[in-house]
Scaffold this motif. Structure first.
Motif, PDB file in Angstrom:
ATOM      1  N   ARG A 258     -60.823 -40.790 -65.729  1.00  0.00           N
ATOM      2  CA  ARG A 258     -60.045 -41.509 -64.667  1.00  0.00           C
ATOM      3  C   ARG A 258     -60.960 -42.704 -64.432  1.00  0.00           C
ATOM      4  N   ASP A 259     -60.334 -43.775 -64.075  1.00  0.00           N
ATOM      5  CA  ASP A 259     -60.786 -45.138 -63.548  1.00  0.00           C
ATOM      6  C   ASP A 259     -60.368 -45.489 -62.058  1.00  0.00           C
ATOM      7  N   ARG A 260     -60.940 -45.584 -61.135  1.00  0.00           N
ATOM      8  CA  ARG A 260     -60.445 -46.065 -59.754  1.00  0.00           C
ATOM      9  C   ARG A 260     -60.931 -47.438 -59.687  1.00  0.00           C
ATOM     10  N   TRP A 261     -59.878 -48.324 -59.805  1.00  0.00           N
ATOM     11  CA  TRP A 261     -60.396 -49.826 -59.862  1.00  0.00           C
ATOM     12  C   TRP A 261     -59.797 -50.582 -58.868  1.00  0.00           C
ATOM     13  N   SER A 262     -61.138 -51.033 -57.945  1.00  0.00           N
ATOM     14  CA  SER A 262     -60.659 -51.845 -56.814  1.00  0.00           C
ATOM     15  C   SER A 262     -60.356 -53.294 -57.260  1.00  0.00           C
ATOM     16  N   VAL A 263     -59.205 -53.689 -57.680  1.00  0.00           N
ATOM     17  CA  VAL A 263     -58.841 -54.795 -58.113  1.00  0.00           C
ATOM     18  C   VAL A 263     -59.186 -56.030 -57.292  1.00  0.00           C
ATOM     19  N   SER A 264     -59.020 -55.798 -55.954  1.00  0.00           N
ATOM     20  CA  SER A 264     -59.118 -56.898 -54.880  1.00  0.00           C
ATOM     21  C   SER A 264     -59.185 -56.213 -53.571  1.00  0.00           C
ATOM     22  N   VAL A 267     -55.919 -54.532 -53.358  1.00  0.00           N
ATOM     23  CA  VAL A 267     -55.201 -53.403 -54.379  1.00  0.00           C
ATOM     24  C   VAL A 267     -56.175 -52.534 -54.882  1.00  0.00           C
ATOM     25  N   THR A 268     -55.654 -51.476 -55.125  1.00  0.00           N
ATOM     26  CA  THR A 268     -56.580 -50.540 -55.602  1.00  0.00           C
ATOM     27  C   THR A 268     -55.844 -49.642 -56.741  1.00  0.00           C
ATOM     28  N   LEU A 269     -56.379 -49.767 -58.064  1.00  0.00           N
ATOM     29  CA  LEU A 269     -55.660 -48.743 -58.921  1.00  0.00           C
ATOM     30  C   LEU A 269     -56.292 -47.494 -59.166  1.00  0.00           C
ATOM     31  N   VAL A 325     -51.338 -46.577 -57.168  1.00  0.00           N
ATOM     32  CA  VAL A 325     -51.633 -47.873 -56.853  1.00  0.00           C
ATOM     33  C   VAL A 325     -51.475 -47.864 -55.269  1.00  0.00           C
ATOM     34  N   VAL A 326     -52.556 -48.408 -54.729  1.00  0.00           N
ATOM     35  CA  VAL A 326     -52.551 -48.638 -53.180  1.00  0.00           C
ATOM     36  C   VAL A 326     -52.493 -50.229 -52.846  1.00  0.00           C
ATOM     37  N   TYR A 327     -51.418 -50.738 -52.023  1.00  0.00           N
ATOM     38  CA  TYR A 327     -51.452 -52.120 -51.932  1.00  0.00           C
ATOM     39  C   TYR A 327     -51.526 -52.147 -50.397  1.00  0.00           C
ATOM     40  N   ARG A 328     -52.459 -53.015 -49.754  1.00  0.00           N
ATOM     41  CA  ARG A 328     -52.677 -53.276 -48.331  1.00  0.00           C
ATOM     42  C   ARG A 328     -52.053 -54.514 -48.024  1.00  0.00           C
ATOM     43  N   LEU A 329     -50.681 -54.517 -47.441  1.00  0.00           N
ATOM     44  CA  LEU A 329     -50.173 -55.765 -46.812  1.00  0.00           C
ATOM     45  C   LEU A 329     -51.016 -56.434 -45.827  1.00  0.00           C
ATOM     46  N   VAL A 335     -48.636 -49.767 -48.878  1.00  0.00           N
ATOM     47  CA  VAL A 335     -47.809 -49.217 -49.590  1.00  0.00           C
ATOM     48  C   VAL A 335     -48.525 -48.595 -50.697  1.00  0.00           C
ATOM     49  N   ARG A 336     -48.152 -47.075 -50.996  1.00  0.00           N
ATOM     50  CA  ARG A 336     -48.418 -46.432 -52.234  1.00  0.00           C
ATOM     51  C   ARG A 336     -47.568 -46.043 -52.698  1.00  0.00           C
ATOM     52  N   SER A 337     -47.904 -46.052 -54.204  1.00  0.00           N
ATOM     53  CA  SER A 337     -46.975 -45.522 -55.438  1.00  0.00           C
ATOM     54  C   SER A 337     -47.832 -44.824 -56.496  1.00  0.00           C
ATOM     55  N   GLY A 338     -47.106 -43.733 -57.096  1.00  0.00           N
ATOM     56  CA  GLY A 338     -47.926 -42.991 -58.107  1.00  0.00           C
ATOM     57  C   GLY A 338     -46.769 -42.482 -59.174  1.00  0.00           C
TER      58      GLY A 338
END
Length: 718
Positions: A258-264, A267-269, A325-329, A335-338
């Motif tokens: 598993r890779d938990r990637w803090s893109v910005s 955004v976290t993947l 994916v987690v996106y902080r508006l 917003v979360r999706s999986g």
């Protein structure tokens, strides 16, 4: 012990001695932590439970005033673990666990001895004369009215069940990535004596149609069955025998990355891939068994020259991707999706632990629908087992059998996905709105491959009738599908300023082919009717609302009480939970005598409007029963599986706590708890059989709910 008299007497005497130790029950928990270094922690835990097992039957035992326990359960758990910080960005953790459940259960009728064989004089009941005291008790008699005897076919039990588990993981942080990889392994072990597929003391179902008119359109009912009981006309005589102890040995393996990637910052993947491998289960001293469908012979793995796996193979390509994916508006909205794939981890030791030849469950019946098999005076034929060393022997036509399908036993998988929006509102309230979907394919279930291929052809229309088999043959493999879609709304408020809220509403739709996985069959097995199995799930509740709260009244003391007024109004807390839910589906069934298509459930005809009357119990019916009727002619009814719904319910639990601070960390707490405060009953579904005298009457309540109850408690913390 294997079936037979050797050792049975000592085992029984030990059981009776243990059963009397009702005041000796106890449990222990011990945990030790060891900081080997500042970077390495080691811990271990041991837990032990000694408990009793209660049982229920329709009858009183030899001593009507006795409320003795039915058995004993010992559970032991050992767990060891370590966490080692190998560097500022590298951690290794490992956990090893062992659990064992040993359980001995006998029925409350055990002390009656061989009641069917020695007292009633019915041949073939209880131990059939072999001297094994574990078969003691009352046989079961299906009279058409109340059941007589011990109807619980699941007991007695002598079980030794163990699980060995190891999990090890490595976590590495590098830049904006947190990498984690690991292995999980389980070894499952079972030694089990439980002749459960039918009744180990014997079972007699009386021939309903033997006293019904063949002409004139009469449908046999419970009155006809009771008449057959009075005449001693047996429609089905059945019994289970444990020919050899059920043993299972099974491995499960899993690797993941598993890779938990803090893109910005916004955004976290979460990216992962898991690989799983499930070798074919085997017995303690051989492989599994299956039926050669060309000859109806049973093959034993590793015996008589047969391969260990008897033609069964385990897939090695079970790769399961995971994505989140987690996106902080902004600071208030996320917003979360999986999406993920999960392979079915169900141990085979549950559905495949003990059919023929381990458990011989034989049924003897008349093939002619209006006849009867025999009389009570004739009893049950003597049940004998095969030569296991031969590795190949005929499948007796009377025994129950589940056989795995070569080429169709790979693990099914479940796909899950969701999209959710969480918003923080004023007053510290967070609202989460989500769509959730699940799709399952390849669940394990039985297909009766000996069900007639044509409607109305009876037992003679069974595919294996020419080989003398006139009962079902369970072919076990991948065949179930499930679907679930839901709108889910959650409301949460953390415990701040004296108030906590936690609630959820679900608008859901669950459909499946059966309500279980593994140990389950289909409602319809004739090829032209199999599509009818896919219908609303039996546990589906379209609407479900649940909310809980904790409220501390605003008058709280900071220490001891300084005045009388403070002692009265300070330190009160109110808690509560409220639930409201809609009903679950049920099927309206009819007599299958005229349909004459074994292996299928006959459904009723819908002949009018479905009208809810709303009566409960003896006051009347819940639905107007005139809306349904027995189908005429050789055809299935026009209603479907789980087409109709029973009543929903509401429930309110409340509690009132009062704390008395005693200084320092000492605290005395008084509790008044009330369950089902409104005393509102939650009813089960109505009787769905048009042949029943209680058709469309509700005669039971939902498990888990009771009448209004209050409980007082006092708790001291220090």
């Amino acid at each position: 012990p294997n079936s037979g008299g050797v050792g049975a007497g000592n085992l029984t005497n030990n059981y009776l001695r243990n059963e009397r130790r009702t005041t000796d029950r106890h449990n222990f928990d011990v945990k030790v932590n060891f900081n080997r270094t500042s970077a390495h922690q080691i811990w271990g835990k041991w837990s032990y439970l000694d408990a009793v097992v209660d049982d229920r039957t329709y009858f009183l035992g030899p001593d009507p005033n006795s409320e003795g326990d039915g058995g004993i359960t010992h559970v032991t758990q050992l767990t060891f673990g370590q966490t080692w910080t190998l560097g500022s960005t590298l951690v290794w953790d490992t956990t090893f666990g062992f659990s064992q459940q040993k359980q001995d259960v006998l029925g409350p009728d055990f002390q009656a001895g061989n009641f069917g064989l020695d007292v009633l004089g019915i041949p073939g009941t209880n131990d059939q004369g072999i001297g094994d005291t574990r078969y003691a008790g009352y046989p079961r008699f299906d009279t058409g009215f109340s059941l007589l005897g011990n109807y619980e076919g699941w007991m007695p039990i002598f079980r030794d069940e163990r699980t060995y588990s190891i999990a090890t993981n490595v976590t590495k942080v590098r830049g904006q990535h947190e990498f984690r990889m690991g292995y999980l392994g389980n070894f499952l072990y079972l030694d089990h004596w439980q002749p459960e597929l039918d009744n180990p003391r014997g079972r007699f179902q009386f021939a309903t149609n033997a006293t019904a008119l063949r002409g004139g359109g009469q449908t046999g009912n419970f009155y006809n069955q009771y008449a057959a009981f009075l005449l001693g006309l047996v429609g089905t005589a059945a019994k289970s025998v444990q020919y050899e102890e059920m043993t299972t040995r099974e491995w499960q393996h899993g690797l993941y990355f598993r890779d938990r990637w803090s893109v910005s910052p916004k955004v976290t993947l979460d990216l992962g891939l898991r690989w799983e491998y499930y070798p074919i289960m085997h017995r303690a001293d051989r492989g599994l068994e299956r039926v050669d469908l060309n000859t109806l012979e049973v093959l034993l793995g590793g015996r008589g020259g047969n391969p260990e796996n008897v033609g069964l193979s385990a897939a090695k390509d079970n790769f399961a991707p995971r994505l989140g994916v987690v996106y902080r508006l902004n600071d208030e909205t996320v917003v979360r999706s999986g999406y993920g794939v999960t392979y079915n981890p169900m141990p085979w030791g549950r559905p495949l632990r003990g059919f023929y030849p381990a458990t011989i469950a034989a049924s003897f019946f008349q093939n002619e629908p209006f006849g009867f098999y025999g009389t009570l005076d004739e009893g049950i034929p003597l049940i004998t087992g095969p030569d296991l060393n031969s590795g190949r022997f005929p499948l007796p036509p009377s025994v129950d059998m589940r056989t795995p399908e070569p080429g169709n036993v790979d693990r099914g998988h479940i796909q899950s996905w969701n999209v959710a929006v969480e918003r923080r509102l004023p007053l510290d309230i967070a609202v989460d709105v989500a769509y959730v979907g699940t799709r399952g394919d390849g669940g394990y279930a039985d297909l009766d491959i000996n069900a007639p291929t044509e409607i109305g052809t009876g037992n003679e229309g069974r595919p294996y009738a020419s080989m003398g088999r006139f009962r079902d043959l369970k072919s076990w493999g991948q065949r179930l599908k499930t679907r679930y879609h839901a709108l889910q709304v959650a409301v949460n408020r953390p415990f701040t300023r004296g108030l906590l809220l936690k609630g959820a509403y679900t608008l859901g739709n669950a459909k499946n082919m059966a309500d279980d996985d593994g140990w389950v069959g289909l409602t319809f097995n004739t090829p032209s009717q199999i599509h009818r199995n896919f219908a609303p799930a039996g546990f589906d509740r379209r609407h479900n609302f649940q909310i809980g709260f904790v409220y501390q009244l605003p008058w709280q003391s900071s220490g001891g009480y300084s005045n009388v007024a403070g002692a009265i109004v300070n330190d009160w807390q109110v808690n509560g939970t409220f639930g409201a839910f809609s009903g679950t589906p049920f099927t309206v069934t009819a007599s299958g005598t005229v349909l004459d298509t074994p292996g299928n459930t006959q459904t009723a005809d819908l002949v009018g409007d479905v009208r809810k009357v709303g009566n409960i119990g003896s006051s009347g019916t819940y639905y107007d029963p005139s809306a349904w009727a027995q189908p005429e002619g050789v055809r299935f009814g026009n209603t479907e599986r789980n087409q109709f719904r029973g009543p929903g319910g509401v429930n309110l639990d409340l509690s009132l706590f009062r704390a008395f601070p005693l200084g320092d960390t000492r605290r005395l707490e008084f509790r008044l708890e009330g369950f089902n405060i409104t005393n509102t009953p939650k009813f089960g579904n109505p009787n769905g059989s048009v042949t029943s005298g209680n058709f469309m009457r509700i005669l039971g309540t939902l498990n888990g709910y009771s009448e209004r109850q209050f409980r007082l408690g006092l708790r001291f913390a220090f």
